[in-house]
Every structure is written in structure tokens, then in C-alpha cells.
Scaffold this motif. Structure first.
Motif, PDB file in Angstrom:
ATOM      1  N   VAL A 198       0.866  -1.189   0.000  1.00  0.00           N
ATOM      2  CA  VAL A 198       0.000   0.000   0.000  1.00  0.00           C
ATOM      3  C   VAL A 198       0.895   1.229   0.000  1.00  0.00           C
ATOM      4  O   VAL A 198       1.821   1.328   0.803  1.00  0.00           O
ATOM      5  CB  VAL A 198      -0.934   0.022   1.226  1.00  0.00           C
ATOM      6  CG1 VAL A 198      -1.527   1.417   1.430  1.00  0.00           C
ATOM      7  CG2 VAL A 198      -2.052  -0.994   1.063  1.00  0.00           C
ATOM      8  N   VAL A 199       0.633   2.153  -0.912  1.00  0.00           N
ATOM      9  CA  VAL A 199       1.427   3.377  -1.056  1.00  0.00           C
ATOM     10  C   VAL A 199       0.593   4.570  -0.623  1.00  0.00           C
ATOM     11  O   VAL A 199      -0.562   4.716  -1.036  1.00  0.00           O
ATOM     12  CB  VAL A 199       1.888   3.569  -2.521  1.00  0.00           C
ATOM     13  CG1 VAL A 199       2.628   4.896  -2.681  1.00  0.00           C
ATOM     14  CG2 VAL A 199       2.770   2.408  -2.962  1.00  0.00           C
ATOM     15  N   ALA A 200       1.180   5.436   0.219  1.00  0.00           N
ATOM     16  CA  ALA A 200       0.466   6.636   0.672  1.00  0.00           C
ATOM     17  C   ALA A 200       1.335   7.871   0.504  1.00  0.00           C
ATOM     18  O   ALA A 200       2.443   7.939   1.047  1.00  0.00           O
ATOM     19  CB  ALA A 200       0.044   6.490   2.129  1.00  0.00           C
ATOM     20  N   ASP A 201       0.859   8.830  -0.264  1.00  0.00           N
ATOM     21  CA  ASP A 201       1.548  10.113  -0.473  1.00  0.00           C
ATOM     22  C   ASP A 201       0.506  11.095  -0.964  1.00  0.00           C
ATOM     23  O   ASP A 201      -0.304  10.765  -1.830  1.00  0.00           O
ATOM     24  CB  ASP A 201       2.673   9.967  -1.494  1.00  0.00           C
ATOM     25  CG  ASP A 201       3.630  11.151  -1.482  1.00  0.00           C
ATOM     26  OD1 ASP A 201       3.174  12.283  -1.772  1.00  0.00           O
ATOM     27  OD2 ASP A 201       4.815  10.964  -1.190  1.00  0.00           O
ATOM     28  N   ASP A 202       0.518  12.316  -0.438  1.00  0.00           N
ATOM     29  CA  ASP A 202      -0.520  13.274  -0.813  1.00  0.00           C
ATOM     30  C   ASP A 202      -0.277  13.908  -2.176  1.00  0.00           C
ATOM     31  O   ASP A 202      -1.167  14.544  -2.732  1.00  0.00           O
ATOM     32  CB  ASP A 202      -0.675  14.361   0.251  1.00  0.00           C
ATOM     33  CG  ASP A 202       0.601  15.164   0.456  1.00  0.00           C
ATOM     34  OD1 ASP A 202       1.693  14.585   0.321  1.00  0.00           O
ATOM     35  OD2 ASP A 202       0.508  16.370   0.743  1.00  0.00           O
ATOM     36  N   GLN A 203       0.925  13.739  -2.746  1.00  0.00           N
ATOM     37  CA  GLN A 203       1.209  14.278  -4.070  1.00  0.00           C
ATOM     38  C   GLN A 203       0.970  13.194  -5.123  1.00  0.00           C
ATOM     39  O   GLN A 203       1.632  12.154  -5.116  1.00  0.00           O
ATOM     40  CB  GLN A 203       2.653  14.757  -4.147  1.00  0.00           C
ATOM     41  CG  GLN A 203       2.970  15.902  -3.202  1.00  0.00           C
ATOM     42  CD  GLN A 203       4.389  16.402  -3.365  1.00  0.00           C
ATOM     43  OE1 GLN A 203       4.874  16.574  -4.474  1.00  0.00           O
ATOM     44  NE2 GLN A 203       5.062  16.637  -2.244  1.00  0.00           N
ATOM     45  N   GLU A 204       0.037  13.453  -6.014  1.00  0.00           N
ATOM     46  CA  GLU A 204      -0.363  12.445  -6.983  1.00  0.00           C
ATOM     47  C   GLU A 204       0.798  11.985  -7.858  1.00  0.00           C
ATOM     48  O   GLU A 204       0.961  10.786  -8.122  1.00  0.00           O
ATOM     49  CB  GLU A 204      -1.490  12.979  -7.877  1.00  0.00           C
ATOM     50  CG  GLU A 204      -1.986  11.958  -8.884  1.00  0.00           C
ATOM     51  CD  GLU A 204      -3.129  12.490  -9.732  1.00  0.00           C
ATOM     52  OE1 GLU A 204      -3.633  11.727 -10.575  1.00  0.00           O
ATOM     53  OE2 GLU A 204      -3.509  13.667  -9.547  1.00  0.00           O
ATOM     54  N   ILE A 205       1.627  12.925  -8.306  1.00  0.00           N
ATOM     55  CA  ILE A 205       2.717  12.560  -9.202  1.00  0.00           C
ATOM     56  C   ILE A 205       3.730  11.653  -8.498  1.00  0.00           C
ATOM     57  O   ILE A 205       4.275  10.719  -9.092  1.00  0.00           O
ATOM     58  CB  ILE A 205       3.406  13.822  -9.772  1.00  0.00           C
ATOM     59  CG1 ILE A 205       4.384  13.426 -10.885  1.00  0.00           C
ATOM     60  CG2 ILE A 205       4.120  14.605  -8.672  1.00  0.00           C
ATOM     61  CD1 ILE A 205       4.903  14.623 -11.668  1.00  0.00           C
TER      62      ILE A 205
ATOM     63  N   THR B 267       1.957   8.172  -7.850  1.00  0.00           N
ATOM     64  CA  THR B 267       1.890   7.415  -9.101  1.00  0.00           C
ATOM     65  C   THR B 267       3.263   6.877  -9.491  1.00  0.00           C
ATOM     66  O   THR B 267       3.388   5.731  -9.922  1.00  0.00           O
ATOM     67  CB  THR B 267       1.341   8.302 -10.231  1.00  0.00           C
ATOM     68  OG1 THR B 267       0.030   8.766  -9.883  1.00  0.00           O
ATOM     69  CG2 THR B 267       1.266   7.530 -11.542  1.00  0.00           C
ATOM     70  N   GLY B 268       4.282   7.711  -9.320  1.00  0.00           N
ATOM     71  CA  GLY B 268       5.636   7.280  -9.654  1.00  0.00           C
ATOM     72  C   GLY B 268       6.096   6.112  -8.802  1.00  0.00           C
ATOM     73  O   GLY B 268       6.675   5.133  -9.313  1.00  0.00           O
ATOM     74  N   LEU B 269       5.848   6.185  -7.498  1.00  0.00           N
ATOM     75  CA  LEU B 269       6.226   5.089  -6.602  1.00  0.00           C
ATOM     76  C   LEU B 269       5.489   3.809  -6.974  1.00  0.00           C
ATOM     77  O   LEU B 269       6.081   2.716  -7.005  1.00  0.00           O
ATOM     78  CB  LEU B 269       5.912   5.465  -5.154  1.00  0.00           C
ATOM     79  CG  LEU B 269       6.743   6.602  -4.545  1.00  0.00           C
ATOM     80  CD1 LEU B 269       6.162   7.003  -3.193  1.00  0.00           C
ATOM     81  CD2 LEU B 269       8.200   6.195  -4.401  1.00  0.00           C
TER      82      LEU B 269
ATOM     83  N   LEU C 259       7.277   0.279  -8.246  1.00  0.00           N
ATOM     84  CA  LEU C 259       7.062  -0.979  -7.545  1.00  0.00           C
ATOM     85  C   LEU C 259       6.302  -1.972  -8.420  1.00  0.00           C
ATOM     86  O   LEU C 259       6.613  -3.164  -8.432  1.00  0.00           O
ATOM     87  CB  LEU C 259       6.305  -0.726  -6.241  1.00  0.00           C
ATOM     88  CG  LEU C 259       7.064   0.076  -5.188  1.00  0.00           C
ATOM     89  CD1 LEU C 259       6.160   0.352  -3.986  1.00  0.00           C
ATOM     90  CD2 LEU C 259       8.318  -0.664  -4.742  1.00  0.00           C
ATOM     91  N   GLY C 260       5.313  -1.483  -9.150  1.00  0.00           N
ATOM     92  CA  GLY C 260       4.524  -2.360  -9.995  1.00  0.00           C
ATOM     93  C   GLY C 260       5.313  -2.983 -11.128  1.00  0.00           C
ATOM     94  O   GLY C 260       4.912  -4.017 -11.678  1.00  0.00           O
ATOM     95  N   ALA C 261       6.433  -2.367 -11.473  1.00  0.00           N
ATOM     96  CA  ALA C 261       7.282  -2.909 -12.540  1.00  0.00           C
ATOM     97  C   ALA C 261       8.106  -4.106 -12.070  1.00  0.00           C
ATOM     98  O   ALA C 261       8.679  -4.831 -12.889  1.00  0.00           O
ATOM     99  CB  ALA C 261       8.213  -1.824 -13.068  1.00  0.00           C
TER     100      ALA C 261
ATOM    101  N   GLY D 108      16.149   6.237  -5.545  1.00  0.00           N
ATOM    102  CA  GLY D 108      16.209   5.445  -6.763  1.00  0.00           C
ATOM    103  C   GLY D 108      15.390   4.172  -6.689  1.00  0.00           C
ATOM    104  O   GLY D 108      15.058   3.679  -5.600  1.00  0.00           O
ATOM    105  N   ALA D 109      15.079   3.623  -7.853  1.00  0.00           N
ATOM    106  CA  ALA D 109      14.210   2.453  -7.952  1.00  0.00           C
ATOM    107  C   ALA D 109      14.812   1.224  -7.289  1.00  0.00           C
ATOM    108  O   ALA D 109      14.108   0.448  -6.634  1.00  0.00           O
ATOM    109  CB  ALA D 109      13.901   2.167  -9.416  1.00  0.00           C
ATOM    110  N   ALA D 110      16.111   1.012  -7.453  1.00  0.00           N
ATOM    111  CA  ALA D 110      16.752  -0.190  -6.912  1.00  0.00           C
ATOM    112  C   ALA D 110      16.672  -0.223  -5.392  1.00  0.00           C
ATOM    113  O   ALA D 110      16.316  -1.248  -4.790  1.00  0.00           O
ATOM    114  CB  ALA D 110      18.203  -0.264  -7.372  1.00  0.00           C
TER     115      ALA D 110
END
Length: 229
Positions: free
Chosen positions: A6-13, A16-18, A22-24, A110-112
Motif C-alpha cells: 500500500v502506497v500513501a503520499d498526498d502528491q499524486e505525481i 503514481t511514480g512510486l 514498484l509495480g514494474a 532510486g528504484a533499486a
């Protein structure tokens, strides 16, 4: 095995990026998103994800309080929480770990590293951003103690003291085994015993206790150490 997040952040961008990062990953699934801390807690309690990824600054309920609600000392069945933020402030890190977080990352990590933190939290370990770890525990163990250090229910053995000291430096189980010339299974057994004696729920809490009780000095820490798993 798929890790549900579950991802929680008040900034949509950012949110969505997180979620996209993770979904990748082939073994990670984002099962829910929240725009504020209160909604994040409600969603996490309903979905029971393997890992929660929370921003610190959120409306309604901030990431620290959301973490405490789901993973704090009073929670009988805690969830794994990784806190992520733009702000490289030690007080945030310390508060997050005290609240029960299993990891702390900066949003530019970073993603890693993000993937590593989620995997570590899901497996019961913890990961802290490299830029933070080197100064965190020693600095706040002596100046930011919220409560007196706990006393072990049973005295630590000499080998447990050795394992604890190396763990507090951020060593992995394999590194501890190599350094102390013991087997990996023996390391795991000692860590389990330490958790039981100290009432600790994860390796970060063990490391913090080691610093709070002066078992590790700040000068002992190697630079750029990042994992507790």
C-alpha cells in the motif's frame, strides 16, 4: 510469492511514480493507494498488505503517526512500514524508527533501493538510506532517548554481545558469520535470542538498543553502511 504493498503520499505525481516503480517489479503488487495518513491506516487495516510505503508529510495524519498506528509498540499484529520522504532530517528518521518503521528512504534514493527496502521489510529485515545510516543511531541514541533503555530479561552471552555489536554496524547475517567465524544458522539463532531477551521486533530495534547502551561507539561505524538485514 508476491509482495503486496500500500502506497500513501498526498502528491499524486509522487504516489503514481512510486506505484509504477514498484509495480514494474515481477514480485511486487501495489494493492492500494492513499492520499492522506488516515486513509492509509484504514486501507492498510482492511487490506493487510505485506508492506506499507508512507510519506512523512501527509494531511490528516502524518506518516509517523500512521506508522505508529500500524506498527507501534502497542500494536498486537504490526504491519511492515517503510517511511519515505524528501526531507533528510535525523529527527524524522529517529521518530519513524521509534514508531515501528522497518525502513527509511529519501525520495531520490532510486528504484533499486526502493525495491530493496520493500523486500527487506517484507522479509522482516530493515533498510535505511545510505546517506542517513552513517550518522543516525549514534547521534540520537544519547540525545534523543524517549524512554530509558530496556533491560534484557536474561543476561546476554559473550557471543550475543559480539553479534549485537556487528549487527549494529549494519552487517548482514553473512558478514556477521564471516567476521565472527561462525555459521549462518548460528548467527540467526543468536539474533532470535537477542530479540527475545530485549523484546525487540526487528534488527533496527536491536541496533538502536546497542547504541543506547553504549555497546557501539559512533567512531566504530563504517561509512555508507545501509542495511540491517
Amino acid at each position: 510469492m508476491t509482495i503486496r504493498v500500500v502506497v500513501a503520499d498526498d502528491q499524486e505525481i509522487v504516489r503514481t511514480g512510486l506505484s509504477m516503480i514498484l509495480g514494474a517489479q515481477p514480485d511486487i503488487e501495489v494493492v492500494g493507494e492513499a492520499t492522506d495518513g488516515r486513509r492509509a491506516v484504514e486501507l492498510a487495516r482492511r487490506l493487510r498488505p505485506d508492506v506499507c510505503l508512507f510519506d512523512i508529510r501527509m494531511p490528516g495524519l502524518d506518516g509517523i503517526e500512521a506508522t505508529r498506528s500500524l506498527a507501534g509498540p502497542a500494536v498486537a499484529d504490526p504491519l511492515a512500514v517503510v517511511v519515505i520522504t524528501t526531507f533528510d532530517l535525523d529527527e524524522y528518521v529517529y521518530a519513524a524508527l521509534r514508531a515501528g518503521a522497518r525502513g527509511f528512504l529519501l525520495k531520490n534514493s532510486g528504484a533499486a533501493l526502493l525495491s530493496q527496502a520493500v523486500h527487506a521489510a517484507a522479509s522482516g529485515d530493515a533498510l535505511i538510506a545510505p546517506s542517513i545510516t552513517a550518522r543516525l543511531l549514534g547521534a540520537f541514541a544519547r540525545t534523543g532517548r524517549a524512554t530509558p533503555s530496556v533491560h534484557p530479561v536474561e543476561a546476554l552471552t559473550y557471543r550475543e554481545e559480539q553479534v549485537l555489536a556487528t549487527l549494529a554496524l549494519g552487517r548482514t547475517n553473512s558478514e556477521i558469520a564471516d567476521e565472527l567465524r561462525i555459521s549462518l544458522s548460528t548467527v540467526k539463532s543468536h539474533i532470535a535470542s537477542l530479540m527475545a531477551k530485549l523484546g525487540a521486533r526487528n534488527r533496527v530495534e536491536l541496533a538502536m538498543w546497542a547504541y543506547e547502551t553504549d555497546r557501539v561507539q559512533p567512531a566504530d561505524r563504517p561509512p555508507n553502511r545501509r542495511t540491517f538485514g
